[in-house]
Scaffold this motif. Sequence first.
Motif, PDB file in Angstrom:
ATOM      1  N   VAL A 175       1.234  -1.463  -0.001  1.00  0.00           N
ATOM      2  CA  VAL A 175      -0.284   0.103  -0.278  1.00  0.00           C
ATOM      3  C   VAL A 175       0.984   1.006  -0.056  1.00  0.00           C
ATOM      4  O   VAL A 175       0.374   2.031  -0.798  1.00  0.00           O
ATOM      5  CB  VAL A 175      -1.098   0.166   0.738  1.00  0.00           C
ATOM      6  N   THR A 176       1.815   1.028   0.943  1.00  0.00           N
ATOM      7  CA  THR A 176       3.095   2.482   0.771  1.00  0.00           C
ATOM      8  C   THR A 176       3.758   2.815  -0.304  1.00  0.00           C
ATOM      9  O   THR A 176       3.497   3.582  -0.893  1.00  0.00           O
ATOM     10  CB  THR A 176       3.759   2.322   1.988  1.00  0.00           C
ATOM     11  N   GLN A 177       3.837   1.329  -1.029  1.00  0.00           N
ATOM     12  CA  GLN A 177       4.755   1.686  -2.295  1.00  0.00           C
ATOM     13  C   GLN A 177       3.729   2.510  -3.312  1.00  0.00           C
ATOM     14  O   GLN A 177       4.175   2.882  -4.406  1.00  0.00           O
ATOM     15  CB  GLN A 177       5.441   0.514  -2.144  1.00  0.00           C
ATOM     16  N   MET A 178       2.602   2.148  -3.383  1.00  0.00           N
ATOM     17  CA  MET A 178       1.643   2.377  -4.239  1.00  0.00           C
ATOM     18  C   MET A 178       1.340   4.054  -4.452  1.00  0.00           C
ATOM     19  O   MET A 178       1.300   4.616  -5.619  1.00  0.00           O
ATOM     20  CB  MET A 178       0.143   2.348  -3.805  1.00  0.00           C
ATOM     21  N   LEU A 179       2.214   4.592  -3.141  1.00  0.00           N
ATOM     22  CA  LEU A 179       2.014   5.945  -3.237  1.00  0.00           C
ATOM     23  C   LEU A 179       3.103   6.418  -3.401  1.00  0.00           C
ATOM     24  O   LEU A 179       2.771   8.271  -3.461  1.00  0.00           O
ATOM     25  CB  LEU A 179       1.552   6.332  -1.386  1.00  0.00           C
ATOM     26  N   ILE A 180       3.965   5.693  -3.706  1.00  0.00           N
ATOM     27  CA  ILE A 180       4.789   6.688  -4.840  1.00  0.00           C
ATOM     28  C   ILE A 180       4.677   6.160  -5.714  1.00  0.00           C
ATOM     29  O   ILE A 180       5.288   4.834  -6.901  1.00  0.00           O
ATOM     30  CB  ILE A 180       5.859   5.953  -4.157  1.00  0.00           C
ATOM     31  N   PRO A 181       4.917   7.769  -7.105  1.00  0.00           N
ATOM     32  CA  PRO A 181       4.798   7.069  -8.070  1.00  0.00           C
ATOM     33  C   PRO A 181       5.962   6.474  -8.589  1.00  0.00           C
ATOM     34  O   PRO A 181       7.195   6.890  -8.517  1.00  0.00           O
ATOM     35  CB  PRO A 181       4.525   8.640  -8.460  1.00  0.00           C
ATOM     36  N   ASN A 182       6.439   5.226  -9.579  1.00  0.00           N
ATOM     37  CA  ASN A 182       6.508   5.062 -10.971  1.00  0.00           C
ATOM     38  C   ASN A 182       7.867   5.532 -11.040  1.00  0.00           C
ATOM     39  O   ASN A 182       9.088   6.011 -11.501  1.00  0.00           O
ATOM     40  CB  ASN A 182       6.542   3.950 -11.662  1.00  0.00           C
ATOM     41  N   ASP A 208       4.011  12.730  -3.941  1.00  0.00           N
ATOM     42  CA  ASP A 208       2.963  12.152  -5.156  1.00  0.00           C
ATOM     43  C   ASP A 208       2.936  14.051  -6.246  1.00  0.00           C
ATOM     44  O   ASP A 208       3.647  15.044  -6.016  1.00  0.00           O
ATOM     45  CB  ASP A 208       1.579  12.549  -4.652  1.00  0.00           C
ATOM     46  N   TYR A 209       2.672  13.983  -7.345  1.00  0.00           N
ATOM     47  CA  TYR A 209       3.090  15.399  -7.594  1.00  0.00           C
ATOM     48  C   TYR A 209       1.746  16.057  -8.272  1.00  0.00           C
ATOM     49  O   TYR A 209       0.472  14.351  -8.655  1.00  0.00           O
ATOM     50  CB  TYR A 209       3.884  15.240  -8.914  1.00  0.00           C
ATOM     51  N   ILE A 210       0.567  16.464  -9.004  1.00  0.00           N
ATOM     52  CA  ILE A 210      -0.241  17.175  -9.308  1.00  0.00           C
ATOM     53  C   ILE A 210       0.370  17.854 -10.591  1.00  0.00           C
ATOM     54  O   ILE A 210       0.769  19.238 -10.299  1.00  0.00           O
ATOM     55  CB  ILE A 210      -1.127  18.018  -9.001  1.00  0.00           C
ATOM     56  N   PHE A 212      -0.788  20.552 -13.231  1.00  0.00           N
ATOM     57  CA  PHE A 212      -1.873  21.622 -13.715  1.00  0.00           C
ATOM     58  C   PHE A 212      -1.595  21.683 -15.123  1.00  0.00           C
ATOM     59  O   PHE A 212      -2.924  22.093 -15.708  1.00  0.00           O
ATOM     60  CB  PHE A 212      -1.729  22.718 -13.077  1.00  0.00           C
ATOM     61  N   SER A 213      -0.693  21.648 -15.797  1.00  0.00           N
ATOM     62  CA  SER A 213      -0.183  22.115 -16.974  1.00  0.00           C
ATOM     63  C   SER A 213       1.616  21.898 -17.624  1.00  0.00           C
ATOM     64  O   SER A 213       1.487  22.034 -16.245  1.00  0.00           O
ATOM     65  CB  SER A 213      -1.041  24.144 -17.506  1.00  0.00           C
ATOM     66  N   ASP A 214       1.567  22.343 -19.041  1.00  0.00           N
ATOM     67  CA  ASP A 214       3.239  22.561 -19.183  1.00  0.00           C
ATOM     68  C   ASP A 214       3.763  23.168 -18.034  1.00  0.00           C
ATOM     69  O   ASP A 214       4.664  22.833 -18.070  1.00  0.00           O
ATOM     70  CB  ASP A 214       2.949  22.433 -20.201  1.00  0.00           C
ATOM     71  N   THR A 215       3.309  24.647 -17.927  1.00  0.00           N
ATOM     72  CA  THR A 215       4.216  25.279 -16.885  1.00  0.00           C
ATOM     73  C   THR A 215       3.556  25.318 -15.251  1.00  0.00           C
ATOM     74  O   THR A 215       4.748  26.711 -14.911  1.00  0.00           O
ATOM     75  CB  THR A 215       3.454  27.232 -17.640  1.00  0.00           C
ATOM     76  N   LYS A 216       2.720  25.378 -15.391  1.00  0.00           N
ATOM     77  CA  LYS A 216       2.285  25.018 -13.354  1.00  0.00           C
ATOM     78  C   LYS A 216       1.985  23.033 -13.262  1.00  0.00           C
ATOM     79  O   LYS A 216       1.916  22.549 -14.005  1.00  0.00           O
ATOM     80  CB  LYS A 216       0.993  25.489 -13.351  1.00  0.00           C
ATOM     81  N   ILE A 217       3.313  23.191 -12.440  1.00  0.00           N
ATOM     82  CA  ILE A 217       3.144  22.055 -11.388  1.00  0.00           C
ATOM     83  C   ILE A 217       3.826  21.826 -10.000  1.00  0.00           C
ATOM     84  O   ILE A 217       3.825  22.490  -9.430  1.00  0.00           O
ATOM     85  CB  ILE A 217       4.513  20.539 -12.045  1.00  0.00           C
ATOM     86  N   SER A 218       2.569  21.214  -8.965  1.00  0.00           N
ATOM     87  CA  SER A 218       2.473  20.558  -7.670  1.00  0.00           C
ATOM     88  C   SER A 218       3.601  19.498  -7.299  1.00  0.00           C
ATOM     89  O   SER A 218       2.955  18.687  -8.127  1.00  0.00           O
ATOM     90  CB  SER A 218       1.278  20.517  -6.603  1.00  0.00           C
ATOM     91  N   PHE A 219       3.690  19.415  -6.526  1.00  0.00           N
ATOM     92  CA  PHE A 219       4.906  18.224  -5.933  1.00  0.00           C
ATOM     93  C   PHE A 219       4.705  18.404  -4.536  1.00  0.00           C
ATOM     94  O   PHE A 219       4.987  19.249  -4.006  1.00  0.00           O
ATOM     95  CB  PHE A 219       6.165  18.078  -6.520  1.00  0.00           C
ATOM     96  N   CYS A 220       4.986  17.034  -3.794  1.00  0.00           N
ATOM     97  CA  CYS A 220       4.918  16.920  -2.531  1.00  0.00           C
ATOM     98  C   CYS A 220       5.277  16.202  -1.627  1.00  0.00           C
ATOM     99  O   CYS A 220       5.747  14.863  -2.030  1.00  0.00           O
ATOM    100  CB  CYS A 220       3.771  17.111  -1.419  1.00  0.00           C
ATOM    101  N   ILE A 221       6.188  15.319  -0.493  1.00  0.00           N
ATOM    102  CA  ILE A 221       6.432  14.682   0.644  1.00  0.00           C
ATOM    103  C   ILE A 221       5.751  14.443   1.719  1.00  0.00           C
ATOM    104  O   ILE A 221       5.411  15.616   2.157  1.00  0.00           O
ATOM    105  CB  ILE A 221       8.117  14.508  -0.238  1.00  0.00           C
ATOM    106  N   ALA A 222       5.211  13.571   1.828  1.00  0.00           N
ATOM    107  CA  ALA A 222       4.825  13.563   3.832  1.00  0.00           C
ATOM    108  C   ALA A 222       5.209  12.213   4.007  1.00  0.00           C
ATOM    109  O   ALA A 222       5.489  11.576   3.430  1.00  0.00           O
ATOM    110  CB  ALA A 222       3.830  13.995   3.384  1.00  0.00           C
ATOM    111  N   ASP A 223       4.826  12.323   5.617  1.00  0.00           N
ATOM    112  CA  ASP A 223       5.937  11.308   6.162  1.00  0.00           C
ATOM    113  C   ASP A 223       4.594  11.037   7.646  1.00  0.00           C
ATOM    114  O   ASP A 223       4.571  12.115   8.123  1.00  0.00           O
ATOM    115  CB  ASP A 223       6.914  11.321   7.207  1.00  0.00           C
ATOM    116  N   VAL A 224       3.620   9.698   7.347  1.00  0.00           N
ATOM    117  CA  VAL A 224       2.835   9.917   8.860  1.00  0.00           C
ATOM    118  C   VAL A 224       3.541   9.171   9.675  1.00  0.00           C
ATOM    119  O   VAL A 224       4.380   8.674   9.816  1.00  0.00           O
ATOM    120  CB  VAL A 224       1.693   9.076   8.693  1.00  0.00           C
TER     121      VAL A 224
END
Length: 408
Positions: A175-182, A208-210, A212-224
């Motif tokens: 489950v944890t590894q599913m949260l990490i994009p290949n 993870d990342y989102i 939004f377009s070719d010029t705007k992107i979001s990325f994040c890292i978290a630890d529960v």
Amino acid sequence: MGIEATLTKMENMLSLKQLQMTSLLNITQAINENLPQEDIYKMYKDFLTWELSIDKIALFIKEDNRWKLFVRYNIDDDIREEDLARKFIIYERLHTIKPTDDALLQPFEFIIPVYHKKEPIAYSLISGIREGSDIYNNIQFITSLTNIIAVASENKRLVRRQITQEKELEFANEVTQMLIPNEMPRGNHYELANVYRPHFKVGGDYIDYIKFSDTKISFCIADVSGKGIAGAMIMANFQALIQNLGQQYRDLETLVIALNQTVSKITKGEKYLTLFIAVVDLENKMLYYVNAGHIPPLLFKNGKVTELKATCTIIGHFEELPGISEGMVELTEDCTLVAFTDGLVDIKNTEGINYTVEMLKEYVAGNLNLNARQLAQGIMKKAMEFSNGSEIPDDIAILNFKYNKSEK
């Protein structure tokens, strides 16, 4: 329109927004409390019919490679699921039913597809949105609600399928590894890459990342906080939340406040997570970020290294964040951002000495010529060499962002 009418309209819009947020919180909490799927689908139907006055609903969710109808409201009994599914799967975006569309689709007004990791996982066919209401806002909310339910349904399906085959820790690890994009996205001026090393006790690392377009992107890292299935499932739900709320709230401060309220309500303050999230605006050459109690990422720019320290406290521990601010980085020169979870600096060698942030800074500063993937892999390799075979005490996740002023 008079001032009184305008104020009334604004009050109604605010009330609807508050009602929608409450519904998201209630359904997310129900998912986290592992309520039966039938109860969750009923909550979905009740809210759409009672509060939004939707008069027809057909919610299809993909299960075992088949489209199954899980919510049926005011739909003719003689309509066959398989026949209807063949008609709606051709639509990849929100579609307004036209008179020229297939006869089976005519009872509905809108087809709302929901995608997860580029795959369709749900379709909601609806009719009856009130004229004069904020149609766009209602459709956006229905999309978010459907997405949360569909992703949770997919996660539960994976739980049911694998819990009988694997031990708890092995399953939680998957489950944890599913949260990490290949694969992470890259463009003409940027690269994203990650590397992840799971630990047998299973932590709750998340990347993870989102786009939004070719010029705007979001990325994040978290630890529960916490280990095993509990931590993994919290992160699985958090993934659904961040993907949906991230589309609604492009402003990072508002997004993090909404995430904190949701996680706090779900976990009742007993679990929390650290989070670093950034939005890159290539058009305006800016990077915006919020660091919610996460170990500071390192920014290498103009021959200097800067620690992007916390701009607010951890997520989920307080009902309301004591304070929050947004950091900014001008993308005027080539730069490299290295984010990681604390498992990296928890590594010890055979003499009991920790791998330190200073060691990491030294390695990265000497290898800025590497691309994002090579650098992430190199950091992991260097840390493993330092451990010299000692036990690794936690998961390790590394996320790299590289900005190139010149197009590549």
